[in-house]
Design a protein around this motif. Structure first.
Motif, PDB file in Angstrom:
ATOM      1  N   PRO A 117       0.808  -1.221   0.000  1.00 47.67           N
ATOM      2  CA  PRO A 117       0.000   0.000   0.000  1.00 47.67           C
ATOM      3  C   PRO A 117       0.845   1.277   0.000  1.00 47.67           C
ATOM      4  O   PRO A 117       0.438   2.294  -0.533  1.00 47.67           O
ATOM      5  CB  PRO A 117      -0.824  -0.116   1.289  1.00 47.67           C
ATOM      6  N   ALA A 118       2.052   1.218   0.569  1.00 45.38           N
ATOM      7  CA  ALA A 118       2.934   2.381   0.593  1.00 45.38           C
ATOM      8  C   ALA A 118       3.778   2.508  -0.678  1.00 45.38           C
ATOM      9  O   ALA A 118       4.309   3.573  -0.956  1.00 45.38           O
ATOM     10  CB  ALA A 118       3.856   2.314   1.804  1.00 45.38           C
ATOM     11  N   ASN A 119       3.901   1.419  -1.437  1.00 46.80           N
ATOM     12  CA  ASN A 119       4.748   1.438  -2.629  1.00 46.80           C
ATOM     13  C   ASN A 119       4.103   0.601  -3.734  1.00 46.80           C
ATOM     14  O   ASN A 119       4.389  -0.588  -3.861  1.00 46.80           O
ATOM     15  CB  ASN A 119       6.141   0.896  -2.294  1.00 46.80           C
ATOM     16  N   PHE A 120       3.223   1.216  -4.506  1.00 51.80           N
ATOM     17  CA  PHE A 120       2.555   0.506  -5.592  1.00 51.80           C
ATOM     18  C   PHE A 120       2.744   1.188  -6.943  1.00 51.80           C
ATOM     19  O   PHE A 120       2.349   0.655  -7.958  1.00 51.80           O
ATOM     20  CB  PHE A 120       1.057   0.358  -5.300  1.00 51.80           C
ATOM     21  N   ARG A 121       3.346   2.351  -6.962  1.00 47.03           N
ATOM     22  CA  ARG A 121       3.539   3.062  -8.239  1.00 47.03           C
ATOM     23  C   ARG A 121       4.791   2.599  -8.992  1.00 47.03           C
ATOM     24  O   ARG A 121       4.844   2.675 -10.202  1.00 47.03           O
ATOM     25  CB  ARG A 121       3.598   4.564  -8.002  1.00 47.03           C
ATOM     26  N   TYR A 122       5.792   2.124  -8.246  1.00 44.88           N
ATOM     27  CA  TYR A 122       7.039   1.649  -8.843  1.00 44.88           C
ATOM     28  C   TYR A 122       7.382   0.287  -8.257  1.00 44.88           C
ATOM     29  O   TYR A 122       7.030  -0.020  -7.122  1.00 44.88           O
ATOM     30  CB  TYR A 122       8.199   2.609  -8.548  1.00 44.88           C
ATOM     31  N   GLN A 123       8.096  -0.480  -9.047  1.00 49.96           N
ATOM     32  CA  GLN A 123       8.605  -1.759  -8.570  1.00 49.96           C
ATOM     33  C   GLN A 123      10.115  -1.781  -8.804  1.00 49.96           C
ATOM     34  O   GLN A 123      10.582  -1.426  -9.882  1.00 49.96           O
ATOM     35  CB  GLN A 123       7.939  -2.910  -9.312  1.00 49.96           C
ATOM     36  N   ARG A 124      10.856  -2.197  -7.790  1.00 60.23           N
ATOM     37  CA  ARG A 124      12.313  -2.257  -7.897  1.00 60.23           C
ATOM     38  C   ARG A 124      12.734  -3.618  -8.453  1.00 60.23           C
ATOM     39  O   ARG A 124      12.331  -4.654  -7.943  1.00 60.23           O
ATOM     40  CB  ARG A 124      12.970  -2.036  -6.555  1.00 60.23           C
ATOM     41  N   LEU A 125      13.537  -3.572  -9.510  1.00 64.79           N
ATOM     42  CA  LEU A 125      14.123  -4.758 -10.114  1.00 64.79           C
ATOM     43  C   LEU A 125      15.613  -4.744  -9.823  1.00 64.79           C
ATOM     44  O   LEU A 125      16.277  -3.718 -10.026  1.00 64.79           O
ATOM     45  CB  LEU A 125      13.894  -4.764 -11.631  1.00 64.79           C
ATOM     46  N   MET A 126      16.132  -5.871  -9.339  1.00 67.64           N
ATOM     47  CA  MET A 126      17.565  -5.981  -9.063  1.00 67.64           C
ATOM     48  C   MET A 126      18.122  -7.208  -9.774  1.00 67.64           C
ATOM     49  O   MET A 126      17.586  -8.309  -9.634  1.00 67.64           O
ATOM     50  CB  MET A 126      17.817  -6.094  -7.564  1.00 67.64           C
ATOM     51  N   ILE A 127      19.175  -7.006 -10.567  1.00 69.16           N
ATOM     52  CA  ILE A 127      19.934  -8.097 -11.164  1.00 69.16           C
ATOM     53  C   ILE A 127      21.208  -8.200 -10.335  1.00 69.16           C
ATOM     54  O   ILE A 127      21.946  -7.221 -10.199  1.00 69.16           O
ATOM     55  CB  ILE A 127      20.282  -7.819 -12.645  1.00 69.16           C
ATOM     56  N   THR A 138      20.005  -2.033 -10.961  1.00 70.14           N
ATOM     57  CA  THR A 138      18.857  -1.736 -10.114  1.00 70.14           C
ATOM     58  C   THR A 138      17.997  -0.732 -10.866  1.00 70.14           C
ATOM     59  O   THR A 138      18.482   0.337 -11.254  1.00 70.14           O
ATOM     60  CB  THR A 138      19.295  -1.137  -8.758  1.00 70.14           C
ATOM     61  N   LEU A 139      16.745  -1.100 -11.104  1.00 67.10           N
ATOM     62  CA  LEU A 139      15.811  -0.230 -11.826  1.00 67.10           C
ATOM     63  C   LEU A 139      14.554  -0.042 -11.011  1.00 67.10           C
ATOM     64  O   LEU A 139      14.072  -0.975 -10.361  1.00 67.10           O
ATOM     65  CB  LEU A 139      15.426  -0.869 -13.172  1.00 67.10           C
ATOM     66  N   ASN A 140      13.995   1.148 -11.047  1.00 60.75           N
ATOM     67  CA  ASN A 140      12.669   1.405 -10.500  1.00 60.75           C
ATOM     68  C   ASN A 140      11.713   1.503 -11.677  1.00 60.75           C
ATOM     69  O   ASN A 140      11.772   2.447 -12.457  1.00 60.75           O
ATOM     70  CB  ASN A 140      12.648   2.695  -9.671  1.00 60.75           C
ATOM     71  N   LEU A 141      10.860   0.514 -11.820  1.00 64.39           N
ATOM     72  CA  LEU A 141       9.966   0.416 -12.967  1.00 64.39           C
ATOM     73  C   LEU A 141       8.606   1.017 -12.644  1.00 64.39           C
ATOM     74  O   LEU A 141       7.952   0.583 -11.687  1.00 64.39           O
ATOM     75  CB  LEU A 141       9.794  -1.055 -13.361  1.00 64.39           C
ATOM     76  N   PRO A 142       8.142   1.993 -13.417  1.00 58.53           N
ATOM     77  CA  PRO A 142       6.803   2.542 -13.176  1.00 58.53           C
ATOM     78  C   PRO A 142       5.743   1.510 -13.533  1.00 58.53           C
ATOM     79  O   PRO A 142       5.846   0.807 -14.536  1.00 58.53           O
ATOM     80  CB  PRO A 142       6.750   3.753 -14.107  1.00 58.53           C
ATOM     81  N   LEU A 143       4.729   1.382 -12.679  1.00 58.07           N
ATOM     82  CA  LEU A 143       3.689   0.386 -12.890  1.00 58.07           C
ATOM     83  C   LEU A 143       2.419   0.960 -13.515  1.00 58.07           C
ATOM     84  O   LEU A 143       1.607   0.221 -14.034  1.00 58.07           O
ATOM     85  CB  LEU A 143       3.345  -0.311 -11.572  1.00 58.07           C
ATOM     86  N   GLY A 144       2.226   2.258 -13.430  1.00 62.62           N
ATOM     87  CA  GLY A 144       1.035   2.858 -14.013  1.00 62.62           C
ATOM     88  C   GLY A 144      -0.233   2.655 -13.200  1.00 62.62           C
ATOM     89  O   GLY A 144      -1.333   2.881 -13.697  1.00 62.62           O
ATOM     90  N   LEU A 145      -0.103   2.224 -11.953  1.00 63.30           N
ATOM     91  CA  LEU A 145      -1.274   2.026 -11.100  1.00 63.30           C
ATOM     92  C   LEU A 145      -1.627   3.329 -10.391  1.00 63.30           C
ATOM     93  O   LEU A 145      -0.754   4.023  -9.893  1.00 63.30           O
ATOM     94  CB  LEU A 145      -1.012   0.935 -10.062  1.00 63.30           C
ATOM     95  N   SER A 146      -2.904   3.645 -10.325  1.00 61.39           N
ATOM     96  CA  SER A 146      -3.327   4.855  -9.616  1.00 61.39           C
ATOM     97  C   SER A 146      -3.679   4.565  -8.167  1.00 61.39           C
ATOM     98  O   SER A 146      -3.776   5.475  -7.348  1.00 61.39           O
ATOM     99  CB  SER A 146      -4.525   5.490 -10.323  1.00 61.39           C
ATOM    100  N   VAL A 179      -3.078  -1.468 -16.180  1.00 61.57           N
ATOM    101  CA  VAL A 179      -3.536  -0.286 -15.437  1.00 61.57           C
ATOM    102  C   VAL A 179      -5.031  -0.317 -15.171  1.00 61.57           C
ATOM    103  O   VAL A 179      -5.521   0.365 -14.281  1.00 61.57           O
ATOM    104  CB  VAL A 179      -3.135   1.034 -16.137  1.00 61.57           C
ATOM    105  N   SER A 180      -5.787  -1.121 -15.912  1.00 61.86           N
ATOM    106  CA  SER A 180      -7.226  -1.216 -15.661  1.00 61.86           C
ATOM    107  C   SER A 180      -7.517  -2.093 -14.454  1.00 61.86           C
ATOM    108  O   SER A 180      -8.661  -2.184 -14.022  1.00 61.86           O
ATOM    109  CB  SER A 180      -7.939  -1.786 -16.895  1.00 61.86           C
ATOM    110  N   GLY A 181      -6.484  -2.762 -13.902  1.00 67.02           N
ATOM    111  CA  GLY A 181      -6.676  -3.629 -12.753  1.00 67.02           C
ATOM    112  C   GLY A 181      -6.962  -5.061 -13.158  1.00 67.02           C
ATOM    113  O   GLY A 181      -7.150  -5.920 -12.316  1.00 67.02           O
ATOM    114  N   ALA A 182      -7.004  -5.349 -14.437  1.00 65.34           N
ATOM    115  CA  ALA A 182      -7.246  -6.707 -14.904  1.00 65.34           C
ATOM    116  C   ALA A 182      -6.009  -7.569 -14.669  1.00 65.34           C
ATOM    117  O   ALA A 182      -4.956  -7.069 -14.292  1.00 65.34           O
ATOM    118  CB  ALA A 182      -7.596  -6.689 -16.394  1.00 65.34           C
ATOM    119  N   SER A 183      -6.134  -8.841 -14.922  1.00 62.69           N
ATOM    120  CA  SER A 183      -4.995  -9.737 -14.697  1.00 62.69           C
ATOM    121  C   SER A 183      -4.067  -9.813 -15.902  1.00 62.69           C
ATOM    122  O   SER A 183      -3.134 -10.584 -15.901  1.00 62.69           O
ATOM    123  CB  SER A 183      -5.510 -11.131 -14.335  1.00 62.69           C
ATOM    124  N   ASN A 184      -4.317  -9.030 -16.941  1.00 64.73           N
ATOM    125  CA  ASN A 184      -3.418  -9.005 -18.091  1.00 64.73           C
ATOM    126  C   ASN A 184      -2.094  -8.376 -17.695  1.00 64.73           C
ATOM    127  O   ASN A 184      -2.034  -7.587 -16.763  1.00 64.73           O
ATOM    128  CB  ASN A 184      -4.034  -8.193 -19.232  1.00 64.73           C
TER     129      ASN A 184
END
Length: 198
Positions: A117-127, A138-146, A179-184
């Motif tokens: 709930p505190a971090n849903f706009r970006y996801q951290r990817l680490m190789i 290390t990348l912070n990937l935007p998720l597009g969730l509102s 971004v529509s919240g679907a499982s796609n």
């Protein structure tokens, strides 16, 4: 195969033939030898993860060792022989882990952070290399969730994203929530650099 207590989800990796490593929802990782009688099939147990084991990956290129990752964000490197203690561990995502994979051709693994709930706009990817080195990427990937999704996609799959290395080339794919919240999912491919690969 006996597990001696009920589990709802397991992740497994075959070592060879009938020898299998299985991670459980209670944080245990067990080595099974299916050639043995049922009551003797569990030949080793690894205690160390404090939560659900999201994935277990065995790779012959890392010297008969395997990696396991828990939803708490910890990755552990253990040997199939010898000590049942972790040879190395990484605490990479303090708020939790979503996905984990090991690149089959080299000593590299990847993790993505859990959505919270505190971090849903970006996801951290680490190789990360399977060595005591800093992450390669290390990348912070935007998720597009509102807003934070109200429930996980499934009781048995408590994550919203996916990750996989491509087997034949140094590429990986990231599946993100629609971004529509679907499982796609939207797949993103990015090349890996050869820097730090073993």
């Amino acid at each position: 195969m006996p597990t001696r207590r009920p589990k709802f989800w397991i992740s497994a990796a075959r070592i060879c033939g009938l020898v299998v490593i299985i991670g459980f929802t209670d944080g245990l990782v067990k080595l099974f030898d299916r050639r043995l009688e049922e009551e003797d099939a569990i030949v080793r147990s690894y205690h160390g993860h404090q939560s659900w084991v999201q994935n277990v990956e065995y790779r012959p290129r890392i010297g008969g060792r395997f990696l396991s990752a828990s939803l708490a964000g910890e990755v552990r490197l253990c040997g199939a022989r010898g000590s049942d203690k972790a040879a190395q561990s990484w605490d990479l995502h303090h708020a939790g882990l979503s996905t984990f994979d090991v690149y089959p051709q080299t000593g590299v693994f990847a993790t993505t952070s859990a959505l919270t709930p505190a971090n849903f706009r970006y996801q951290r990817l680490m190789i990360h290399p399977i060595s005591d080195s800093p992450p390669l990427t290390t990348l912070n990937l935007p998720l597009g969730l509102s807003m934070y999704p109200s429930r996980p996609p499934s009781t048995y799959i408590p994550r919203y994203t996916s990750f996989a290395f491509y087997l034949m080339e140094m590429l990986y794919a990231i599946g993100q929530p629609d971004v529509s919240g679907a499982s796609n999912v939207l797949l993103i491919e990015q090349p890996l650099t050869t820097s730090g690969f073993s």
